[in-house]
Design a protein around this motif. Structure first.
Motif, PDB file in Angstrom:
ATOM      1  N   GLN A  85     113.364  63.853  51.281  1.00  7.59           N
ATOM      2  CA  GLN A  85     114.127  62.604  51.528  1.00  7.59           C
ATOM      3  C   GLN A  85     114.085  61.739  49.997  1.00  7.59           C
ATOM      4  N   ARG A  87     111.811  60.814  48.138  1.00  2.00           N
ATOM      5  CA  ARG A  87     110.539  60.197  48.240  1.00  2.00           C
ATOM      6  C   ARG A  87     109.579  60.585  46.900  1.00  2.00           C
ATOM      7  N   THR A 127     117.245  53.967  52.580  1.00  2.00           N
ATOM      8  CA  THR A 127     117.639  54.927  51.836  1.00  2.00           C
ATOM      9  C   THR A 127     119.135  55.092  52.075  1.00  2.00           C
ATOM     10  N   ASP A 205     115.050  55.549  40.116  1.00  2.00           N
ATOM     11  CA  ASP A 205     114.148  55.348  41.349  1.00  2.00           C
ATOM     12  C   ASP A 205     114.342  54.044  41.903  1.00  2.00           C
ATOM     13  N   TYR A 213     108.610  54.421  55.833  1.00  2.00           N
ATOM     14  CA  TYR A 213     108.182  54.737  54.606  1.00  2.00           C
ATOM     15  C   TYR A 213     108.598  53.495  53.864  1.00  2.00           C
ATOM     16  N   TRP A 216     109.266  54.475  46.565  1.00  2.00           N
ATOM     17  CA  TRP A 216     110.304  54.790  45.698  1.00  2.00           C
ATOM     18  C   TRP A 216     111.068  55.955  46.127  1.00  2.00           C
ATOM     19  N   VAL A 217     112.413  55.781  45.989  1.00  2.00           N
ATOM     20  CA  VAL A 217     113.203  57.066  46.461  1.00  2.00           C
ATOM     21  C   VAL A 217     113.976  57.353  45.055  1.00  2.00           C
TER      22      VAL A 217
END
Length: 270
Positions: A85, A87, A127, A205, A213, A216-217
């Motif tokens: 995902q 992450r 997200t 990011d 969660y 950072w993604v």
């Protein structure tokens, strides 16, 4: 996925000069979903290795004596995998709050604040909202190589409506800052997977708060998708200025010509 990467940077000058200094962020980061198997950075002059303020592996290249060109070649093999995902673990020990303030390149104007407000969620920035913001920026800023300079600001890019990956990233950062959401610039490489010529790439990011969660993604604004195994991360920073692969100053030299060649290929061990 194992990627073999080669990155040539060459500067040619109209006049010889006696001193230059370059900061090189040309060594990929060692991270949870990315392991550097073998890497070298070759150049004239003297290199001193260090880690910058964002824990990016870096070199300070100094050249003395008369010269009219600078050639830098970075090459090696990196094993990558797709973060679930998108992450990514931080690994820097830095507070995400240092990535919430504007810079010269990411300062928000009224148009950016309006774009950010149109994508503002009622509560947590998840997200799905991060991807929605990327889609809004892609619609507002068409991809057009050569339409901007490395010094172009996010506000100027949005007004112009054209840019490249670096510009998409700066507009995204400016929108996040307007919403008080931590977001940082990522420089690196992308395997084009289509036979097209590879280039350096830029993405973000962004800090999200999903149901399961908070962290950072990693997200590619230009392609409106989460980072996968085709990406190799070189450096993180607050904008292009603090994460650019090569940046420096010189004394003299006249006019400058820059040549950059990048190749990214799957490595089969041969």
């Amino acid at each position: 996925m194992d990627l073999y990467i080669e990155h040539l940077t060459r500067y040619r000058y109209s006049q010889a000069f006696s001193y230059s200094i370059q900061q090189l962020r040309l060594t990929p980061r060692q991270e949870q979903f990315q392991q550097v198997r073998q890497w070298s950075v070759q150049s004239q002059g003297r290199q001193n290795a260090f880690r910058d303020a964002y824990q990016n592996p870096s070199h300070l290249l100094t050249m003395t004596g008369w010269h009219d060109d600078i050639s830098i070649t970075a090459r090696g093999t990196v094993s990558t995998s797709a973060p679930p995902q998108g992450r990514v673990s931080d690994g820097t020990g830095l507070s995400p709050l240092i990535f919430i303030n504007d810079t010269r390149l990411t300062s928000a104007d009224d148009a950016i604040r309006a774009l950010a407000a149109s994508c503002k969620p009622p509560q947590h920035f998840r997200t799905e909202h991060a991807l929605q913001l990327a889609k809004a920026i892609e619609a507002a800023v068409s991809y057009q190589p050569g339409s901007t300079e490395v010094s172009s600001t996010a506000a100027a890019v949005l007004q112009q409506g054209q840019g490249v990956c670096q510009d998409h990233t700066h507009v995204y950062l400016a929108c996040c800052h307007a919403l008080e959401i931590p977001a940082r610039y990522v420089s690196g490489y992308l395997d084009p997977e289509t036979g097209e010529t590879a280039q350096t790439h830029a993405w973000v990011d962004v800090w999200v708060e999903d149901h399961d969660y908070a962290g950072w993604v990693s997200l590619d604004v230009t392609h409106t998708r989460l980072m996968n195994a085709s990406y190799c991360r070189l450096a993180i920073g607050r904008d292009y200025d603090s994460a650019s692969p090569v940046r420096g100053v010189r004394r003299g030299g006249g006019s400058e010509q820059l040549e950059v060649q990048v190749s990214v290929a799957h490595f089969d061990g041969q």
